[in-house]
Write an enzyme that holds these catalytic residues in place. Structure first.
Site, short mmCIF file in Angstrom:
data_model
loop_
_atom_site.label_atom_id
_atom_site.label_comp_id
_atom_site.label_asym_id
_atom_site.label_seq_id
_atom_site.Cartn_x
_atom_site.Cartn_y
_atom_site.Cartn_z
N GLN A 239 2.40 -5.96 -3.13
CA GLN A 239 2.65 -5.95 -1.69
C GLN A 239 3.97 -5.22 -1.38
O GLN A 239 4.38 -4.38 -2.15
CB GLN A 239 2.66 -7.38 -1.11
CG GLN A 239 1.28 -8.02 -1.03
CD GLN A 239 0.86 -8.70 -2.32
OE1 GLN A 239 1.65 -9.31 -3.01
NE2 GLN A 239 -0.42 -8.62 -2.63
N PRO B 43 -9.77 -0.59 7.51
CA PRO B 43 -8.94 0.57 7.87
C PRO B 43 -7.50 0.11 8.07
O PRO B 43 -7.25 -0.92 8.68
CB PRO B 43 -9.53 1.06 9.20
CG PRO B 43 -10.57 0.09 9.60
CD PRO B 43 -10.80 -0.90 8.51
N ASN C 22 -4.88 -10.45 -4.18
CA ASN C 22 -4.77 -9.79 -2.87
C ASN C 22 -4.28 -8.35 -3.01
O ASN C 22 -4.53 -7.51 -2.16
CB ASN C 22 -3.83 -10.57 -1.93
CG ASN C 22 -2.49 -10.93 -2.55
OD1 ASN C 22 -2.29 -10.77 -3.74
ND2 ASN C 22 -1.58 -11.44 -1.75
N ALA C 23 -3.57 -8.06 -4.09
CA ALA C 23 -3.04 -6.71 -4.30
C ALA C 23 -4.17 -5.76 -4.67
O ALA C 23 -5.22 -6.19 -5.16
CB ALA C 23 -2.00 -6.73 -5.41
N GLY C 24 -3.95 -4.49 -4.43
CA GLY C 24 -4.95 -3.50 -4.84
C GLY C 24 -4.20 -2.26 -5.28
O GLY C 24 -3.66 -1.54 -4.45
N HIS C 25 -4.09 -2.07 -6.58
CA HIS C 25 -3.32 -0.93 -7.09
C HIS C 25 -4.28 0.14 -7.61
O HIS C 25 -5.03 -0.09 -8.54
CB HIS C 25 -2.36 -1.39 -8.19
CG HIS C 25 -1.29 -2.31 -7.66
ND1 HIS C 25 -0.55 -3.15 -8.45
CD2 HIS C 25 -0.85 -2.51 -6.40
CE1 HIS C 25 0.30 -3.82 -7.69
NE2 HIS C 25 0.13 -3.45 -6.44
N THR C 26 -4.24 1.28 -6.95
CA THR C 26 -5.18 2.36 -7.30
C THR C 26 -4.50 3.35 -8.23
O THR C 26 -3.40 3.81 -7.97
CB THR C 26 -5.63 3.08 -6.01
OG1 THR C 26 -6.10 2.10 -5.10
CG2 THR C 26 -6.72 4.10 -6.28
N LYS D 62 2.09 2.01 -5.15
CA LYS D 62 2.79 1.51 -6.34
C LYS D 62 2.00 1.75 -7.62
O LYS D 62 2.56 2.02 -8.66
CB LYS D 62 3.06 0.00 -6.21
CG LYS D 62 4.15 -0.33 -5.23
CD LYS D 62 4.38 -1.81 -5.12
CE LYS D 62 3.23 -2.55 -4.46
NZ LYS D 62 2.96 -2.19 -3.07
N ASP E 252 0.82 -1.22 0.00
CA ASP E 252 0.00 0.00 0.00
C ASP E 252 0.84 1.27 0.00
O ASP E 252 0.43 2.30 0.53
CB ASP E 252 -0.96 0.04 1.22
CG ASP E 252 -1.83 -1.19 1.29
OD1 ASP E 252 -2.23 -1.67 0.22
OD2 ASP E 252 -2.09 -1.67 2.40
N GLY F 135 -11.13 -2.97 1.95
CA GLY F 135 -11.78 -1.82 2.56
C GLY F 135 -11.46 -1.66 4.04
O GLY F 135 -11.95 -0.76 4.70
P1 IMP Z 1 -2.81 -12.66 1.95
O1 IMP Z 1 -1.77 -12.17 1.00
O2 IMP Z 1 -4.22 -12.41 1.50
O3 IMP Z 1 -2.56 -14.07 2.35
O4 IMP Z 1 -2.68 -11.81 3.31
C1 IMP Z 1 -1.55 -11.94 4.17
C2 IMP Z 1 -1.20 -10.58 4.78
O5 IMP Z 1 -0.70 -9.71 3.77
C3 IMP Z 1 -2.38 -9.86 5.42
O6 IMP Z 1 -1.91 -9.12 6.52
C4 IMP Z 1 -2.83 -8.90 4.32
O7 IMP Z 1 -3.51 -7.80 4.84
C5 IMP Z 1 -1.49 -8.52 3.73
N1 IMP Z 1 -1.60 -8.11 2.31
C6 IMP Z 1 -1.76 -8.91 1.25
N2 IMP Z 1 -1.79 -8.18 0.12
C7 IMP Z 1 -1.63 -6.91 0.49
C8 IMP Z 1 -1.54 -5.68 -0.25
O8 IMP Z 1 -1.62 -5.62 -1.48
N3 IMP Z 1 -1.37 -4.57 0.50
C9 IMP Z 1 -1.25 -4.59 1.85
N4 IMP Z 1 -1.32 -5.71 2.57
C10 IMP Z 1 -1.51 -6.86 1.90
#
Ligand code: IMP
Length: 424
Positions: A224, A304, A38-42, A16, A13, A302
């Protein structure tokens, strides 16, 4: 332009998405090497906001090629809904988007297993994004996974699904019969994506190598951040992939000698989402200001984000592992209102001063950060595009960071939009 890697240097976060979007303009190809949905690139372009999870942010530039490497775990349902959403917003991907034939799939049962496991962990839960990432990588390493290429052998695919449901029976038996039957059906139904996947699959490593040898430049997009790396992160409170620079080689099949610069994205303060140690975390007051001004809510879930001051113990470690050549410092404007800005230069634990990172969870959880205080600038930096227009105290903050990390600052982001950026 040489081939650049963009990596997060904290807990993800760092912003990137915006930096990749800017640097895409200077590259021919953007290739993602790790993580999954799992990533979220805005990325904000004009008044439009895009949040990308699996597709490289480079897709927003209509003339660039984007690739997903073998190091990424792909949830096909998610991927195609993201691509369809992009198409609805007039972003064409056909003919310029490739996925590695040996990337592993995130299957519906991975998400179900992860949910059951997180519930069972109770207080010790990782706080994952719930996208099935951990179980998918676990199967890959255990050699139980299913790859993109396995879709093309439907018999093998079905056998792998049956087998995986069987070996996870201990957990899955917690589901009702109907739930289990529906999970099996959903998992077998993944085969329906063959038609859509076919035109996209490629030998991504070969493609990139040939392109680079023809003089094309590649932007390697990390996901990440370093402290979430499976080897170097705050284990087990981390993700399950290589988020550091080594992931370019293992997650794309690209030789390390083809990597030029490593751009470290560093947020002007620290955040983390999910559980795990965070030595410079602020509980209230400062955290609330950072969260509100920085809009610190997870782009994927979403949730916090936890917020705190910049931590040089962590940064020195992640800069060393990644060999960062230049810093892209993000969200400077979020600090505008503070009279004093703290930076952590060491940890005190059991009477000792630690200045190097430790993988020991107890130490990270119980140490007290040792801070230095810098003067805040208390003026708006929002949208500033020239270094000389920054308040002197903001310049001093940047100078302090560059000196501490012995690395030049190259880009400073002063807002969410593409043009709210300083190039140095
Ligand atoms: P997972 O990758 O969903 O298995 O989550 C494992 C840990 O990595 C958790 O604490 C997530 O909140 C964190 N995490 C995974 N992807 C991101 C990301 O893109 N940004 C921030 N934290 C992430």
């Amino acid at each position: 332009m040489s081939n650049r890697v963009v990596v997060g240097t904290q807990w993800g976060d760092e912003g990137k998405g915006k930096i990749v979007d800017i640097l895409t303009g200077e590259a021919d190809i953007v290739a993602r090497f790790s993580g999954g949905a799992n990533a979220g690139h805005t990325v904000v372009i004009g008044d439009e906001k895009f949040i990308l999870h699996l597709v490289p942010s480079g897709i927003l530039h209509q003339n660039k090629i984007c690739a997903i490497g073998n190091g990424v775990v792909i949830d096909l349902e998610h991927l195609f809904s993201e691509l369809e959403e992009l198409e609805k917003r007039r972003i064409k991907y056909r003919g310029r988007f490739l996925i590695s034939r040996n990337a592993h799939l995130v299957m519906p049962y991975h998400k179900a297993i992860e949910k059951l496991e997180e519930e069972a962990r109770g207080k010790g839960k990782i706080g994952s994004t719930g996208r099935g990432i951990g179980p998918a990588y676990r199967d890959k390493i255990a050699r139980e996974g299913i790859r993109v290429i396995d879709l093309f052998d439907s018999e093998l695919f079905k056998q792998r699904v049956e087998w995986n449901l069987k070996i996870n029976d201990n957990l899955l038996r917690k589901l009702s019969k109907t739930e289990l039957a529906s999970l099996k059906k959903k998992s077998l139904d993944i085969l329906k994506f063959i038609r859509k996947v076919k035109p996209l699959i490629a030998d991504v490593g070969l493609y990139l190598d040939q392109a680079i040898r023809k003089g094309k430049s590649v932007l390697f997009e990390g996901a990440q951040g370093a402290l979430l790396d499976i080897d170097f992160g705050t284990y087990p409170y981390c993700t399950s992939s290589t988020t550091t620079v080594g992931g370019v080689c293992t997650g794309l099949g690209v030789s390390p000698v083809l990597i030029g610069e490593v751009i470290g994205i560093t947020k002007a303060y620290t955040t983390r989402v999910g559980n795990g140690p965070f030595p410079t975390e602020e509980k209230a007051g400062v955290c609330d200001i950072l969260r509100e001004r920085g809009n610190e809510f997870g782009a994927t879930t979403g949730r916090p984000r936890r917020c705190g001051w910049l931590d040089f113990v962590l940064l020195k470690y992640s800069f060393r592992i990644n060999g960062i050549s230049k810093i892209a410092l993000t969200k400077l404007d979020v600090l505008d209102s503070f009279e004093k800005i703290k930076v952590c230069v060491g940890y005190r634990y059991k009477g000792k001063l630690l200045t190097e990172f430790t993988p020991d969870l107890r130490t990270l959880e119980n140490c007290k950060p040792v801070y230095q205080e810098l003067a805040g600038w208390q003026k708006s930096t929002k949208g500033i595009t020239e270094f000389k227009r920054l308040p002197d105290k903001a310049k001093r903050y940047l100078d302090y960071i560059a000196k501490k990390l012995k690395t030049p600052i190259w880009i400073v982001s002063t807002g969410t939009k593409r043009d709210q950026t300083i190039r140095l």
